[in-house]
Design an enzyme around this catalytic site. Sequence first.
Site, PDB file in Angstrom:
ATOM      1  N   SER A 161      -7.832 -12.031   3.289  1.00 24.17           N
ATOM      2  CA  SER A 161      -7.244 -10.703   3.098  1.00 24.17           C
ATOM      3  C   SER A 161      -8.345  -9.661   3.127  1.00 24.17           C
ATOM      4  O   SER A 161      -9.401  -9.847   2.532  1.00 24.17           O
ATOM      5  CB  SER A 161      -6.496 -10.652   1.757  1.00 24.17           C
ATOM      6  OG  SER A 161      -5.990  -9.362   1.500  1.00 24.17           O
ATOM      7  N   LYS A 205       2.505  -8.700  -2.218  1.00 26.02           N
ATOM      8  CA  LYS A 205       1.532  -8.807  -3.309  1.00 26.02           C
ATOM      9  C   LYS A 205       1.325  -7.475  -4.011  1.00 26.02           C
ATOM     10  O   LYS A 205       1.210  -6.434  -3.365  1.00 26.02           O
ATOM     11  CB  LYS A 205       0.195  -9.303  -2.746  1.00 26.02           C
ATOM     12  CG  LYS A 205      -0.980  -9.279  -3.719  1.00 26.02           C
ATOM     13  CD  LYS A 205      -2.260  -9.685  -3.020  1.00 26.02           C
ATOM     14  CE  LYS A 205      -3.472  -9.528  -3.922  1.00 26.02           C
ATOM     15  NZ  LYS A 205      -3.775  -8.096  -4.189  1.00 26.02           N
ATOM     16  N   HIS A 249      -6.530 -13.286  -7.804  1.00 26.23           N
ATOM     17  CA  HIS A 249      -7.387 -12.308  -7.134  1.00 26.23           C
ATOM     18  C   HIS A 249      -8.778 -12.365  -7.755  1.00 26.23           C
ATOM     19  O   HIS A 249      -8.920 -12.665  -8.936  1.00 26.23           O
ATOM     20  CB  HIS A 249      -6.806 -10.897  -7.244  1.00 26.23           C
ATOM     21  CG  HIS A 249      -7.434  -9.948  -6.262  1.00 26.23           C
ATOM     22  ND1 HIS A 249      -8.649  -9.341  -6.493  1.00 26.23           N
ATOM     23  CD2 HIS A 249      -7.029  -9.524  -5.036  1.00 26.23           C
ATOM     24  CE1 HIS A 249      -8.961  -8.584  -5.453  1.00 26.23           C
ATOM     25  NE2 HIS A 249      -8.001  -8.675  -4.553  1.00 26.23           N
ATOM     26  N   LYS A 268       0.849  -1.193   0.000  1.00 25.71           N
ATOM     27  CA  LYS A 268       0.000   0.000   0.000  1.00 25.71           C
ATOM     28  C   LYS A 268       0.888   1.247   0.000  1.00 25.71           C
ATOM     29  O   LYS A 268       2.002   1.196   0.498  1.00 25.71           O
ATOM     30  CB  LYS A 268      -0.914   0.007   1.235  1.00 25.71           C
ATOM     31  CG  LYS A 268      -1.749  -1.246   1.423  1.00 25.71           C
ATOM     32  CD  LYS A 268      -2.857  -1.366   0.407  1.00 25.71           C
ATOM     33  CE  LYS A 268      -3.720  -2.602   0.668  1.00 25.71           C
ATOM     34  NZ  LYS A 268      -4.820  -2.740  -0.286  1.00 25.71           N
TER      35      LYS A 268
END
EC number: 4.1.1.39
Length: 475
Positions: free
Chosen positions: A379, A201, A294, A175
Amino acid sequence: MSPQTETKTGFGFKAGVKDYRLNYYTPEYETKDTDILAAFRMTPQPGVPPEEAGAAVAAESSTGTWTTVWTDGLTSLDRYKGRCYDIEPVAGEENQYIAYVAYPLDLFEEGSVTNMFTSIVGNVFGFKALRALRLEDLRVPPAYSKTFQGPPHGIQAERDKLNKYGRPLLGCTIKPKLGLSAKNYGRAVYECLRGGLDFTKDDENVNSQPFMRWRDRFLFVAEALFKSQAETGEVKGHYLNATAGTCEEMMKRAIFARELGAPIVMHDYLTGGFTANTSLAHYCRDNGLLLHIHRAMHAVIDRQRNHGMHFRVLAKALRMSGGDHVHAGTVVGKLEGEREVTLGFVDSLRDDYIEKDRSRGIYFTQDWVSMPGVFPVASGGIHVWHMPALTEIFGDDSVLQFGGGTLGHPWGNAPGAVANRVASEACVQARNEGRDLAREGNEIIREASKWSPELAAACEVWKEIKFEFETIDTL
């Protein structure tokens, strides 16, 4: 439906419109081991009998159309048609039913999720006679599932590649998800992996934007991987997102990741599409790459309980199409997911044989035979206080992924990773000693924080953070 009208000809053909239930509602039908079975939650329009609605679903998702056609006589409809073989009312819901439909195997191309879904969840979902329609579950017979490669490697092969056993794997989404330069991105990856995580990731919407082109990101991340591996002595990975605007570009990115020596790549399987995903999964098996999946866009399809498709179906489709990890919700975090429902499709991802269990939303017994399993990834809005519950819910064969719960640590990224690793190992040790994680979880974390200042700081920051909202999609 419309009134029946017929016009006879000299060739035995009767033109006109017939009720679907005359041909496609067959309550006497005994399902075959080779049939694909589907459970649809349907809400008919007022005045449409449930038998007619169920038959319409079977017809419009297989051989039927709105009127009798000449070419029906050139094939064997009894061999190829879908059949609505049972209908049951949904308890507590008005004018809502579960329709069970059996499809002959010959309707579907071997090894193609794309073709299977084009029929089963195709135009029928826009049928005017239905107010709403949802595919709740799917039974895929071994005769069909064996035509798929499935996951590139599977749970056991991945553990052997990583040399990591007896605990959940730990990850972190970098992030902010958008805006970092490639060099700063690589720095964050290095700090998280050095601190004790197994994986970092790419966020699902990180592809190749002006602020960070994919090739630059891959190069800086590879440097971070090798540096962290040298310092820790552990195998590390970063999910390099190969998702792209074309299949050719996707494959180019996966090939470059392999050439760099990266152990794992990533794909957004719903936005990227099943054809692209299956192609990438085949490449990953052939070239020793793990594949992280994802599920971006899934909630558009699966969140509303009356229309669309339940995630348990998307999870089964992913196992067939191919992926070694797939995001599966957290139960305790910020994203939608009821415990028993989540565990139902988690079992469908990991286990070889799953018994029918309506209390967990499983409508059919599913036998995957020898198809490898998929790691469920928890997650979304999770942190160290969630670690006992996550370990108890998902067990060892899972990936627990803390984005903000790592990078939001007051001391930085590496201490955030340390806090998560310490919390995870404390929970695994406590469980192995016979302690009750559900009841003693907070105490276990507090005890571990006494000898880990990184964990103590994390506990203080996130002690009040909760996401307590009612789940929309319930049984």
